[in-house]
Design a protein around this motif. Structure first.
Motif, short mmCIF file in Angstrom:
data_model
loop_
_atom_site.label_atom_id
_atom_site.label_comp_id
_atom_site.label_asym_id
_atom_site.label_seq_id
_atom_site.Cartn_x
_atom_site.Cartn_y
_atom_site.Cartn_z
N MET A 19 52.54 -4.06 11.79
CA MET A 19 52.00 -5.26 12.61
C MET A 19 51.27 -6.45 11.91
O MET A 19 50.75 -6.30 11.01
N VAL A 20 51.70 -7.64 12.25
CA VAL A 20 51.36 -9.07 11.91
C VAL A 20 49.92 -9.32 12.26
O VAL A 20 49.63 -9.07 13.51
N ALA A 21 48.90 -9.56 11.54
CA ALA A 21 47.65 -9.82 12.05
C ALA A 21 47.06 -10.94 11.19
O ALA A 21 47.42 -11.29 10.07
N LEU A 22 45.96 -11.52 11.91
CA LEU A 22 45.14 -12.52 10.92
C LEU A 22 44.25 -11.85 9.99
O LEU A 22 44.10 -10.58 9.84
N LEU A 23 44.30 -12.54 8.76
CA LEU A 23 43.34 -12.15 7.59
C LEU A 23 41.86 -11.82 7.78
O LEU A 23 41.33 -12.82 8.64
N THR A 24 41.37 -10.78 7.54
CA THR A 24 39.91 -10.67 7.68
C THR A 24 39.16 -11.58 6.86
O THR A 24 39.60 -11.79 5.52
N PRO A 25 38.02 -12.22 7.32
CA PRO A 25 37.36 -13.11 6.12
C PRO A 25 36.93 -12.52 4.96
O PRO A 25 36.49 -11.34 5.04
N LEU A 26 36.92 -13.10 4.01
CA LEU A 26 36.52 -12.64 2.48
C LEU A 26 34.86 -12.92 2.89
O LEU A 26 34.19 -13.53 3.37
N THR A 27 34.22 -11.71 2.39
CA THR A 27 32.79 -11.53 2.04
C THR A 27 32.41 -11.33 0.57
O THR A 27 33.32 -11.06 -0.29
N ALA A 28 31.26 -11.76 0.14
CA ALA A 28 30.85 -11.61 -1.14
C ALA A 28 30.64 -10.27 -1.63
O ALA A 28 30.36 -9.26 -0.62
N ARG A 57 42.87 -18.43 -3.74
CA ARG A 57 44.21 -18.17 -2.98
C ARG A 57 43.92 -18.17 -1.49
O ARG A 57 44.71 -18.64 -0.65
N ARG A 58 42.74 -17.88 -1.00
CA ARG A 58 42.37 -17.70 0.39
C ARG A 58 42.22 -19.26 0.79
O ARG A 58 42.55 -19.57 2.03
N ILE A 59 41.65 -19.97 0.03
CA ILE A 59 41.52 -21.50 0.42
C ILE A 59 42.78 -22.13 0.52
O ILE A 59 42.99 -22.64 1.57
N ALA A 60 43.71 -21.86 -0.29
CA ALA A 60 45.03 -22.33 -0.57
C ALA A 60 45.70 -22.00 1.03
O ALA A 60 46.43 -22.46 1.63
N PHE A 61 45.69 -20.83 1.27
CA PHE A 61 46.41 -20.07 2.49
C PHE A 61 45.62 -20.74 3.89
O PHE A 61 46.69 -21.16 4.64
N LEU A 62 44.34 -20.96 3.78
CA LEU A 62 43.88 -21.53 4.98
C LEU A 62 44.25 -23.03 5.33
O LEU A 62 44.31 -23.45 6.23
N LEU A 63 44.37 -23.61 4.00
CA LEU A 63 44.96 -25.07 4.06
C LEU A 63 46.22 -25.22 4.68
O LEU A 63 46.67 -26.09 5.12
#
Length: 350
Positions: free
Chosen positions: A1-10, A19-25
């Motif tokens: 199942m394709v889904a949104l990525l869960t936000p990264l936390t500390a 990588r996540r910044i690049a993905f979101l951009l």
């Protein structure tokens, strides 16, 4: 199942934050220059010892590392300090949600993608980064479809380069067995006479072929119809990519759709079990709604694809799902909702 990525936390590792910044951009179509800064920093960090990285962060000398600039050094330093970098937190808040309202059920039903590119042709990231992002976003399978030789502007794959890429795919599948299946494919150019821009021997080594028109898009309707019908009738072709070739927005400007007898083309697709692609790129939005409806009435299969040229663009299938669901395309007629064994069986020449 394709889904949104869960936000990264500390806490978050610096490479993961970059990588996540690049993905979101990428998923929100930010400028290439901005994205490349973060992708380049990821590549750089993978070559730097962690102890050196921490020493440089403490000394304020991260920017002395080639490939690390002001923005990326700030992200690295905040991540090393145990925090979610401010830039990442801001992006996740404003750009981490759904790309479009509607189509959520169909998007969740997707399992794969029949059209995406790597840096082997005109994509911006290596195969392993495209695959890793597909795993993270819940894909069960994906088809690597870099361009064919005639599209020189996109660094299309010669026979020899395609052979080399197939070995890379074999290696990826060995290392990621149980996580995702990467199918061997190509986006092959449909030549003027409807033949395909790759040898029969190489096409025979592929799992799935997406065929698209990239040249002479203003060809008269009659020869364009013959050209497309010949291609979709070829037993090696599984998906007809962005069939009208139109551009409706974006940095490349706009382009009118090609003229052809859509009914004749879609009837040939239905007869030969060739899926009509719903290309999800916002600048293409191809086919237009009325042609999706016509293909649906004729009985065609569909393939909702990202046509991703960067990892974050894999998420663009959300746009295609919104259109398909709004136009009444049932999930069972969408090959990208099928499991990989069914896709392989369907794509194999009769």
């Amino acid at each position: 199942m394709v889904a949104l990525l869960t936000p990264l936390t500390a806490p978050v590792e610096p490479v993961d934050a970059l990588r996540r910044i690049a993905f979101l951009l990428e998923r929100t179509r930010a400028g290439t220059y901005r994205v490349e800064a973060f992708r380049k920093a990821v590549k750089t960090l993978r070559e730097v010892d962690e102890d050196e990285l921490r020493e440089r962060a403490d000394a304020g000398t991260l920017q002395e590392i080639p490939g690390i600039g002001k923005s990326t050094s700030g992200v690295i330093a905040e991540a090393l300090a145990g925090d979610v970098p401010d830039y990442l937190a801001s992006l996740q808040e404003r750009a981490g949600g759904p790309l479009v309202d509607g189509g959520e059920d169909l998007y969740a039903a997707l399992r794969g993608d029949c059209h995406l590119h790597s840096d082997w042709s005109d994509g911006g990231s290596p195969v392993d980064e495209m695959v890793l992002t597909a795993v993270e976003t819940g894909h069960d399978w994906m088809v690597l479809t870099d361009h064919s030789p005639q599209l020189r502007v996109a660094n299309g794959l010669s026979v020899e380069r395609l052979r080399q890429q197939l070995k890379v795919v074999d290696g990826v599948n060995r290392s990621l067995a149980g996580h995702i299946t990467v199918l061997k494919g190509i986006e092959v150019d449909i030549l003027d006479d409807g033949s395909l821009d790759q040898t029969d021997e190489m096409l025979g080594r592929l799992d799935l072929v997406t065929a698209s028109v990239h040249s002479k898009l203003r060809m008269n309707a009659e020869p364009m119809t013959r050209r497309m019908v010949a291609a979709v009738s070829n037993p090696r072709v599984n998906v007809l990519g962005h069939c009208t070739g139109r551009l409706v927005e974006g940095s490349r400007g706009t382009r009118p759709q090609s003229e052809f007898d859509a009914r004749a083309v879609f009837e040939a697709c239905a007869e030969h079990d060739t899926a009509v692609e719903i290309n999800s790129r916002p600048e293409r939005c191809d086919p237009p709604d009325e042609l999706v409806t016509l293909a649906l009435e004729i009985g065609c299969l569909f393939s909702i694809d990202s046509d991703a040229h960067a990892p974050g663009q894999l998420d663009m299938k959300a746009y295609g799902c919104e259109r398909a669901e709004r136009l009444g395309v049932p999930a069972e007629r969408v090959v990208t909702t099928w499991d990989v064994d069914r896709v392989r069986e369907w794509a194999a020449p009769a």
